[in-house]
Design an enzyme around this catalytic site. Structure first.
Site, PDB file in Angstrom:
ATOM      1  N   ASP A  15       0.717  -1.225   0.012  1.00  0.00           N
ATOM      2  CA  ASP A  15      -0.055  -0.085   0.139  1.00  0.00           C
ATOM      3  C   ASP A  15       0.800   1.308   0.146  1.00  0.00           C
ATOM      4  O   ASP A  15       0.460   2.310   0.741  1.00  0.00           O
ATOM      5  CB  ASP A  15      -0.755  -0.106   1.200  1.00  0.00           C
ATOM      6  CG  ASP A  15      -1.926  -1.155   1.084  1.00  0.00           C
ATOM      7  OD1 ASP A  15      -1.956  -2.040   0.353  1.00  0.00           O
ATOM      8  OD2 ASP A  15      -2.904  -1.008   2.161  1.00  0.00           O
ATOM      9  N   LYS A 102      -7.135  -4.888  -3.297  1.00  0.00           N
ATOM     10  CA  LYS A 102      -7.762  -5.134  -2.160  1.00  0.00           C
ATOM     11  C   LYS A 102      -8.713  -4.275  -1.662  1.00  0.00           C
ATOM     12  O   LYS A 102      -8.516  -2.975  -1.891  1.00  0.00           O
ATOM     13  CB  LYS A 102      -7.078  -5.823  -1.126  1.00  0.00           C
ATOM     14  CG  LYS A 102      -6.071  -4.450  -0.402  1.00  0.00           C
ATOM     15  CD  LYS A 102      -5.159  -5.036   0.513  1.00  0.00           C
ATOM     16  CE  LYS A 102      -4.295  -4.114   1.145  1.00  0.00           C
ATOM     17  NZ  LYS A 102      -5.153  -2.922   1.542  1.00  0.00           N
ATOM     18  N   CYS A 141      -2.471  -2.920   7.520  1.00  0.00           N
ATOM     19  CA  CYS A 141      -2.232  -3.908   6.388  1.00  0.00           C
ATOM     20  C   CYS A 141      -0.767  -4.549   6.389  1.00  0.00           C
ATOM     21  O   CYS A 141      -1.048  -5.837   6.047  1.00  0.00           O
ATOM     22  CB  CYS A 141      -2.468  -2.993   5.105  1.00  0.00           C
ATOM     23  SG  CYS A 141      -4.230  -2.438   4.807  1.00  0.00           S
TER      24      CYS A 141
HETATM   25  C1  VGL Z   1      -4.969   0.595   5.632  1.00  0.00           C
HETATM   26  C2  VGL Z   1      -6.506   2.018   7.091  1.00  0.00           C
HETATM   27  C3  VGL Z   1      -7.449   1.728   5.930  1.00  0.00           C
HETATM   28  C4  VGL Z   1      -3.555   0.042   5.474  1.00  0.00           C
HETATM   29  C5  VGL Z   1      -5.999   0.714   4.568  1.00  0.00           C
HETATM   30  O1  VGL Z   1      -3.109   0.200   4.322  1.00  0.00           O
HETATM   31  O2  VGL Z   1      -3.044  -0.129   6.353  1.00  0.00           O
HETATM   32  N1  VGL Z   1      -5.144   1.408   6.920  1.00  0.00           N
HETATM   33  N2  VGL Z   1      -7.212   1.120   5.054  1.00  0.00           N
END
Ligand code: VGL
Ligand code: ZN
Length: 195
Positions: A15, A102, A141
């Site tokens: 991410d 995702k 994540c």
């Molecule tokens: C994430 C909060 C909401 C992450 C993704 O990538 O850690 N955190 N969505």
């Protein structure tokens, strides 16, 4: 620790998207500071012709994790927006790279790159036994991708010098690392990798 990269290793970059950068809508403090370290791992795996998997949060605009739709987060990483794009300085190998999206349907969230994706299938097809995980956020994540990998039977290395956490509560990342270690993950840095 001395870790030698072998042909059944893969890198997972979690991410590294604009919305999670310090100037994004869901900022992970210092997320941009790990880009050089993340890129150096990516180049190491590229040199060894090993696969690199880039996960990304890829939400519809009415996603269940968003405030107003039952969730706790500001709207982030909405499909096809600038915020969902990878940071411009993230290095992409010319081949043997995969993008794993995702959280793509409105009624399911996925903190793990394995949840609702073909990541496990792609790793299995390539005979991958060990995964090396970096990126953001340590306490969401990264943590869940690491635990997902352990549950599926992979040996999992967490790249301590190439992760950053959100820390909604100040010690969330520390707690996340404890949980990953308790479940069998191994914490390493670039210094532990030998040629
Ligand atoms: C994430 C909060 C909401 C992450 C993704 O990538 O850690 N955190 N969505
Ligand atoms: Zn999300």
């Amino acid at each position: 620790m001395k870790i030698k990269i072998n042909p059944f290793d893969a890198l997972i970059v979690v991410d590294m998207q604009n919305d999670f950068m310090p100037d994004g809508v869901l900022p992970v403090p210092d997320a941009d500071k790990i880009i050089p370290a993340v890129n150096s791992y990516i180049k190491l795996f590229e040199e060894k012709a090993l696969p690199v998997f880039f996960t990304r949060d890829w939400h519809p605009e009415n996603h269940i994790s968003f405030k107003g739709y039952g969730g706790i987060w500001p709207p982030h990483c909405i499909q096809n927006t600038k915020g969902a794009k990878f940071h411009k300085d993230l290095y992409f190998p010319s081949d043997n790279k995969f993008i794993i999206s995702k959280g793509t349907s409105e009624d399911f969230d996925a903190y793990s790159g394995f949840q609702g994706t073909i990541l496990n299938k792609l790793l299995k097809e390539r005979g991958i036994k060990r995964i090396f995980v970096c990126g953001v956020a340590t306490d969401y994540c990264v943590k869940n991708t690491v635990l997902g990998g352990l549950n599926l039977g992979y040996q999992v290395f967490v790249l301590e010098d190439a992760i950053k956490g959100v820390n909604v509560k100040p010690d969330d990342s520390k707690k996340a690392i404890d949980v990953m270690l308790k479940n069998g993950a191994v914490l390493i840095t670039k210094e532990d990798i030998v040629d």
